[in-house]
Design an enzyme around this catalytic site. Structure first.
Site, PDB file in Angstrom:
ATOM      1  N   CYS A  84       1.064  -1.423  -0.173  1.00 44.49           N
ATOM      2  CA  CYS A  84       0.303  -0.059  -0.208  1.00 44.49           C
ATOM      3  C   CYS A  84       0.799   1.732   0.566  1.00 44.49           C
ATOM      4  CB  CYS A  84      -1.155   0.295   1.126  1.00 44.49           C
ATOM      5  SG  CYS A  84      -2.465  -1.249   1.074  1.00 44.49           S
ATOM      6  N   ALA A  85       2.049   1.688  -0.419  1.00 43.28           N
ATOM      7  CA  ALA A  85       2.854   2.698  -0.863  1.00 43.28           C
ATOM      8  C   ALA A  85       3.384   2.283  -1.801  1.00 43.28           C
ATOM      9  CB  ALA A  85       4.390   2.161  -0.053  1.00 43.28           C
TER      10      ALA A  85
END
Ligand code: PMP
Length: 467
Positions: free
Chosen positions: A386-387
């Site tokens: 999630c980056a």
């Protein structure tokens, strides 16, 4: 070749639920689960589970209930709020607002920024501290090749444009690297901005104090802080929160409701519409108390010993590359701080929590994660965590990386098993075959049963779940 570090063994700092859980392997044997996925969700502390077992018989509605159990539950909720505030060094007039998690807390803050106020954020953030700002059209700053240059760029950006808020992570969920939040708070305040810290990874691993750091807002999740019962918090300055529209319009967030207008509550209640998660709040508070008994130094020393052991083991495997946000600050393979000058290192908080991401040349990250689970009973995370912007910047947009993360329940044996499993893979290859199904690698004809209480194995996959 020596695979394992010879350094002293490190035991768990605190007992966690599930330690030593036997899990099935594809070979038909079983192994104690080596949970190296704390950064996604940490196991519950045993003290937290025991506290909830004590509280559960008294569980009842809060605030308006006249019954005895309601009074007990109300006291539990409000004392938990105070306890969490104390643990985070909240100032007298700071609010502790219960949320679902960090994502919820940062989305709440995003709609409390005063009208017209702009927010500055970095491109290294978890999506939870990126999308709420991107959606508002705020200003993203690309992290420079070194931390020092990045700080200078933040200062220049704040000097150039009036900014209401600087939103940064306290510790990267991809590399574990700490950001110097005290220094960032000074920089932000010098230019009239406030600072919000995404403490999802920081708070479980380092002591953090709003008062001492000067940070204006902290957001964190219980499930990463050894209290996986569905609660997070936003803690910080009350004025923006009291002036903003209620986060969730509904019961509990109001003083008086008419058919044409409403007198909204102030304080935490304004943003906690609906029935609060009393047990989640109690769990988080109990976890805070338990971490406080360990103390910040012991917490940091435990993780640092495990991290150095892991980095030293990985450094002996030439196919493995460890990720770092700041390519100009080349990571030391033994885990020693990059800045040899101690004062400079301390000023920059040049240190990392128990999170290490890496790639294995010749193997897809998802394949390695499937192998570690299926043949060794080791749980890690793979992907882009999630980056996406950060992982893309590190050149891994296509395959992502593997992340090992640990905390108070982790031991040197967990770390040694990971190093041994990677060494085994690179020396002998796998013992099983793996296939790609719906974008995820899994063992062919996976024979491992799922326990009955969980129901059939889930086929649901997501490219970005709780990194
Ligand atoms: N920020 C960071 C740094 C994280 O690691 C995570 C979770 N991986 C989040 C925010 C979001 O936390 P949650 O999913 O609990 O909202």
């Amino acid at each position: 070749m020596t695979v394992f570090a010879t350094a002293e063994c490190t035991d768990a700092l605190l007992p966690v639920v599930g330690a030593g859980l036997p899990v099935p392997l594809v070979t038909g044997a079983s192994a104690p689960y080596a949970n190296l996925d704390y950064a996604a969700s940490a196991p519950a502390l045993r003290a937290v589970a025991e506290h909830l077992a004590t509280a559960l018989p008294y569980y009842a509605s809060v605030h308006r209930g006249a019954g005895y159990a309601s009074q007990v539950s109300t006291a539990l909720l409000e004392n938990s709020r105070s306890c969490i505030g104390r643990f985070l060094g909240a100032r007298e007039d700071d609010l502790v607002v219960f949320t679902r998690n960090t994502t919820d807390a940062l989305n709440l803050l995003a709609h409390c920024v005063p009208r017209g106020g702009s927010v500055l954020y970095l491109d290294i953030e978890h999506h939870a501290n990126l999308l709420p700002w991107q959606r508002r059209g705020d200003v993203v700053l690309e992290a420079a090749p070194t931390l020092r240059e990045t700080l200078a760029d933040v200062e220049a950006a704040l000097a150039a444009t009036p900014t209401a808020l600087l939103a940064v992570t306290g510790a990267s969920n991809v590399t574990g690297q700490l950001l110097p939040i005290r220094k960032l708070a000074e920089i932000a305040h010098r230019h009239g901005a406030r600072i919000a810290v995404d403490a999802a990874q920081l708070a479980p691993h380092r002591r953090v104090s709003l008062t001492e750091s000067g940070v204006d807002y902290l957001a964190l999740s219980g499930h990463k802080l050894y209290a996986p019962y569905g609660t997070g918090v936003l803690v910080g300055r009350g004025d923006w929160l009291d002036a903003a529209p209620a986060h969730l319009a509904g019961g509990g967030a109001v003083r008086e409701v008419g058919t044409t207008g409403t007198d909204w509550a102030t304080g935490p209640a304004r943003h906690e519409g609906g029935t609060p998660n009393v047990l989640g709040a109690a769990a988080l508070a109990r976890a805070c108390e338990e971490l406080a008994t360990v103390g910040g130094e012991a917490l940091a020393a435990h993780e640092s010993a495990l991290r150095q052991r892991l980095l030293a083991g990985l450094a002996r495997l030439p196919e493995i590359s460890v990720l770092s946000i700041w390519p100009g600050d080349a990571p030391d393979p033994t885990g020693a701080p990059v800045h040899s000058d101690k004062a400079e290192a301390a000023e920059l908080e040049d240190d990392s929590i128990g999170v290490v991401s890496f790639t294995v040349a010749g193997y897809h990250a998802g394949w390695v994660a499937a192998y570690l689970s299926a043949e060794h009973g080791i749980g890690v995370r793979d992907g882009r965590f999630c980056a996406h912007p950060l992982v893309g910047k590190l050149g891994l947009a296509a395959d992502g990386a593997i992340r090992a993360s640990f905390g108070v329940g982790s031991t040197s044996a967990d770390v040694d098993r990971l190093i041994g499993a990677l060494h085994g893979l690179l020396t002998n290859g796998p013992a099983w075959e793996y296939e790609l199904v719906d974008g995820r690698y899994r063992p062919v004809a996976d024979p491992r049963p799922i326990p009955d209480f969980a129901g059939p194995r889930s086929a649901v996959t997501s490219p970005c779940q709780a990194g």
